[in-house]
Design a protein around this motif. Structure first.
Motif, PDB file in Angstrom:
ATOM      1  N   THR A 116      14.632   4.759  -4.486  1.00  0.00           N
ATOM      2  CA  THR A 116      15.012   3.264  -4.242  1.00  0.00           C
ATOM      3  C   THR A 116      15.280   2.581  -5.477  1.00  0.00           C
ATOM      4  N   ARG A 117      15.421   3.249  -6.723  1.00  0.00           N
ATOM      5  CA  ARG A 117      15.654   2.740  -8.036  1.00  0.00           C
ATOM      6  C   ARG A 117      15.150   1.303  -8.178  1.00  0.00           C
ATOM      7  N   SER A 118      14.000   1.188  -7.850  1.00  0.00           N
ATOM      8  CA  SER A 118      13.130  -0.036  -8.112  1.00  0.00           C
ATOM      9  C   SER A 118      11.687   0.140  -7.993  1.00  0.00           C
ATOM     10  N   VAL A 119      11.105  -0.343  -9.196  1.00  0.00           N
ATOM     11  CA  VAL A 119       9.720  -0.227  -9.131  1.00  0.00           C
ATOM     12  C   VAL A 119       8.864  -1.530  -8.326  1.00  0.00           C
ATOM     13  N   ALA A 120       9.760  -2.136  -7.838  1.00  0.00           N
ATOM     14  CA  ALA A 120       9.144  -3.189  -6.791  1.00  0.00           C
ATOM     15  C   ALA A 120       8.581  -2.713  -5.708  1.00  0.00           C
ATOM     16  N   VAL A 121       8.851  -1.447  -5.279  1.00  0.00           N
ATOM     17  CA  VAL A 121       8.237  -1.004  -4.070  1.00  0.00           C
ATOM     18  C   VAL A 121       6.988  -0.579  -4.400  1.00  0.00           C
ATOM     19  N   LEU A 122       6.262  -0.283  -5.581  1.00  0.00           N
ATOM     20  CA  LEU A 122       4.909  -0.327  -5.861  1.00  0.00           C
ATOM     21  C   LEU A 122       4.105  -1.330  -5.359  1.00  0.00           C
ATOM     22  N   TRP A 123       4.549  -2.751  -5.073  1.00  0.00           N
ATOM     23  CA  TRP A 123       3.876  -3.733  -4.736  1.00  0.00           C
ATOM     24  C   TRP A 123       4.036  -4.053  -3.269  1.00  0.00           C
ATOM     25  N   ARG A 124       4.716  -3.167  -2.694  1.00  0.00           N
ATOM     26  CA  ARG A 124       4.819  -3.358  -0.989  1.00  0.00           C
ATOM     27  C   ARG A 124       3.619  -3.294  -0.222  1.00  0.00           C
ATOM     28  N   GLY A 125       3.340  -4.050   0.574  1.00  0.00           N
ATOM     29  CA  GLY A 125       2.336  -4.290   1.390  1.00  0.00           C
ATOM     30  C   GLY A 125       1.188  -5.126   0.831  1.00  0.00           C
ATOM     31  N   ILE A 126       1.404  -5.598  -0.173  1.00  0.00           N
ATOM     32  CA  ILE A 126       0.304  -6.727  -1.015  1.00  0.00           C
ATOM     33  C   ILE A 126       0.376  -8.138  -0.167  1.00  0.00           C
ATOM     34  N   THR A 127       1.495  -8.410   0.327  1.00  0.00           N
ATOM     35  CA  THR A 127       1.507  -9.782   0.924  1.00  0.00           C
ATOM     36  C   THR A 127       0.573 -10.214   1.873  1.00  0.00           C
ATOM     37  N   PRO A 128       0.306  -9.329   3.005  1.00  0.00           N
ATOM     38  CA  PRO A 128      -0.671  -9.564   3.899  1.00  0.00           C
ATOM     39  C   PRO A 128      -2.458  -9.699   3.183  1.00  0.00           C
ATOM     40  N   LEU A 129      -2.416  -8.809   2.349  1.00  0.00           N
ATOM     41  CA  LEU A 129      -3.760  -8.769   1.778  1.00  0.00           C
ATOM     42  C   LEU A 129      -3.989 -10.099   0.838  1.00  0.00           C
ATOM     43  N   LEU A 130      -3.034 -10.619   0.464  1.00  0.00           N
ATOM     44  CA  LEU A 130      -2.930 -11.984  -0.428  1.00  0.00           C
ATOM     45  C   LEU A 130      -3.423 -12.951   0.337  1.00  0.00           C
ATOM     46  N   GLN A 142     -15.896  -9.106   8.251  1.00  0.00           N
ATOM     47  CA  GLN A 142     -14.636  -9.098   7.617  1.00  0.00           C
ATOM     48  C   GLN A 142     -13.686  -8.205   8.187  1.00  0.00           C
ATOM     49  N   SER A 143     -14.506  -7.041   8.861  1.00  0.00           N
ATOM     50  CA  SER A 143     -13.518  -5.989   9.442  1.00  0.00           C
ATOM     51  C   SER A 143     -12.585  -6.345  10.268  1.00  0.00           C
ATOM     52  N   PHE A 144     -12.614  -7.203  11.184  1.00  0.00           N
ATOM     53  CA  PHE A 144     -11.993  -7.844  12.207  1.00  0.00           C
ATOM     54  C   PHE A 144     -10.711  -8.585  11.665  1.00  0.00           C
ATOM     55  N   VAL A 145     -10.795  -9.023  10.586  1.00  0.00           N
ATOM     56  CA  VAL A 145      -9.552  -9.672   9.766  1.00  0.00           C
ATOM     57  C   VAL A 145      -8.902  -8.480   8.943  1.00  0.00           C
ATOM     58  N   GLN A 146      -9.895  -7.730   8.288  1.00  0.00           N
ATOM     59  CA  GLN A 146      -9.296  -6.716   7.189  1.00  0.00           C
ATOM     60  C   GLN A 146      -8.409  -5.680   8.111  1.00  0.00           C
ATOM     61  N   SER A 147      -8.801  -5.181   9.167  1.00  0.00           N
ATOM     62  CA  SER A 147      -8.063  -4.146   9.796  1.00  0.00           C
ATOM     63  C   SER A 147      -6.764  -4.273  10.264  1.00  0.00           C
ATOM     64  N   PRO A 148      -6.444  -5.502  10.826  1.00  0.00           N
ATOM     65  CA  PRO A 148      -5.086  -5.680  10.975  1.00  0.00           C
ATOM     66  C   PRO A 148      -4.144  -5.913   9.781  1.00  0.00           C
ATOM     67  N   LEU A 149      -4.740  -6.574   8.803  1.00  0.00           N
ATOM     68  CA  LEU A 149      -4.043  -6.678   7.520  1.00  0.00           C
ATOM     69  C   LEU A 149      -3.838  -5.530   6.736  1.00  0.00           C
ATOM     70  N   GLU A 150      -4.721  -4.491   6.988  1.00  0.00           N
ATOM     71  CA  GLU A 150      -4.564  -3.270   6.435  1.00  0.00           C
ATOM     72  C   GLU A 150      -3.669  -2.386   7.174  1.00  0.00           C
ATOM     73  N   LEU A 151      -3.477  -2.584   8.561  1.00  0.00           N
ATOM     74  CA  LEU A 151      -2.629  -1.900   9.279  1.00  0.00           C
ATOM     75  C   LEU A 151      -1.218  -2.036   8.852  1.00  0.00           C
ATOM     76  N   GLN A 177      -4.033   4.438  11.096  1.00  0.00           N
ATOM     77  CA  GLN A 177      -3.109   3.415  11.016  1.00  0.00           C
ATOM     78  C   GLN A 177      -1.721   4.187  10.724  1.00  0.00           C
ATOM     79  N   MET A 178      -1.541   5.360  10.445  1.00  0.00           N
ATOM     80  CA  MET A 178      -0.288   5.795  10.137  1.00  0.00           C
ATOM     81  C   MET A 178       0.675   5.653  11.471  1.00  0.00           C
ATOM     82  N   GLU A 179       1.898   5.687  11.407  1.00  0.00           N
ATOM     83  CA  GLU A 179       2.681   5.828  12.491  1.00  0.00           C
ATOM     84  C   GLU A 179       2.785   7.239  13.175  1.00  0.00           C
ATOM     85  N   GLY A 180       2.391   7.573  14.144  1.00  0.00           N
ATOM     86  CA  GLY A 180       2.517   8.800  14.885  1.00  0.00           C
ATOM     87  C   GLY A 180       1.377   9.636  14.720  1.00  0.00           C
ATOM     88  N   ALA A 181       0.534   8.957  14.187  1.00  0.00           N
ATOM     89  CA  ALA A 181      -0.876   9.913  13.921  1.00  0.00           C
ATOM     90  C   ALA A 181      -1.810   9.610  15.120  1.00  0.00           C
TER      91      ALA A 181
END
Length: 262
Positions: free
Chosen positions: A42-56, A101-110, A218-222
């Motif tokens: 991707t030529r970008s280090v920004a991908v290292l923070w991908r997925g953080i928005t729902p957790l924040l 907290q699991s009922f909120v955490q699970s969809p965010l982590e998905l 939570q992986m796609e296809g698993a």
């Protein structure tokens, strides 16, 4: 304001350690390309923070449910325990908080897992839409009635967050009491750091296999079933697969636990 300070410190810790979480998720998947390859493609280090928005965004509600559950569980257990120094109410409180907290955490982590495992420069735009739609014909049981966002990985999240959170809170309480000066309730900053590190290490040694299984569910296809994911992981990697990425998890969790208990 304690709430703002707590959320800010947690957000800073999350932002600082999110690249480790990205690496952990991709290791746990057993199939995703390493983080280095993703950054290079991707030529970008920004991908290292991908997925953080729902957790924040979900952190305030998540923490509120955790500590409301902890307080309710601890008070209920204290009524049935005669020994005032018992760790059982603390353990029960941690378990109840983890359950709440699991009922909120699970969809965010998905959402987080799907974004972190996406290849290419951007995560798939229709991801959220796919996860809130009911499954196509052929799905059975809960999967046929409830969108994936609300159930996929929930059993694994409960396995990871209920007993391990009881271990986390009771380990911290035990370590803090052990490290206090004799005949004093005061605890030094160094002892508090040590207690937080001990609690995080103990809890993750107990809960990490479920964290790996949560990623796999939570992986796609698993397989979305906890048991099916466990069988598949054991067939691929044996027992060692259940602890794949533990060192990185501890490197991330220990400082976050220390911050959380300060």
């Amino acid at each position: 304001d304690d709430f703002v300070a707590g959320w800010t410190s947690g957000a800073v810790a999350m932002l600082a350690t999110q690249p480790l979480d990205m690496a952990i998720t991709r290791l746990q998947s057993g199939s995703a390309a390493p983080v280095k390859a993703l950054v290079e493609s991707t030529r970008s280090v920004a991908v290292l923070w991908r997925g953080i928005t729902p957790l924040l965004l979900g952190a305030p509600l998540n923490n509120a449910l955790m500590f409301i559950g902890y307080g309710a569980g601890k008070r209920a257990a204290e009524r049935d325990v005669g020994n005032p120094g018992s760790l059982l109410p603390v353990f029960v409180g941690g378990c109840v908080g983890g359950f709440a907290q699991s009922f909120v955490q699970s969809p965010l982590e998905l959402l987080k897992v799907r974004w972190q495992l996406a290849e290419g420069a951007t995560a798939p735009p229709p991801l959220l839409g796919e996860l809130v739609r009911r499954q196509a014909d052929g799905a059975a049981g809960l999967a046929a009635r409830v969108p994936p966002l609300l159930h996929r990985g929930l059993a694994a999240t409960l396995a990871r967050d209920v007993i391990p959170h009881g271990v986390w809170f009771s380990s911290y309480d035990w370590a803090k009491s052990s490290l206090c000066a004799p005949a004093s309730d005061a605890i030094s900053a160094g002892a508090q750091v040590a207690a937080g590190a001990f609690a995080a290490t103990t809890a993750w040694l107990v809960g990490y296999p479920a964290d790996v299984l949560k990623t796999r569910c939570q992986m796609e296809g698993a397989p979305s079933s906890l048991l099916a994911a466990a069988r598949q992981l054991h067939a691929e990697s044996g027992l060692a697969g259940f602890y794949n990425g533990l060192t990185l998890k501890l490197a991330r969790a220990v400082p976050m636990s220390v911050i959380g208990f300060f």
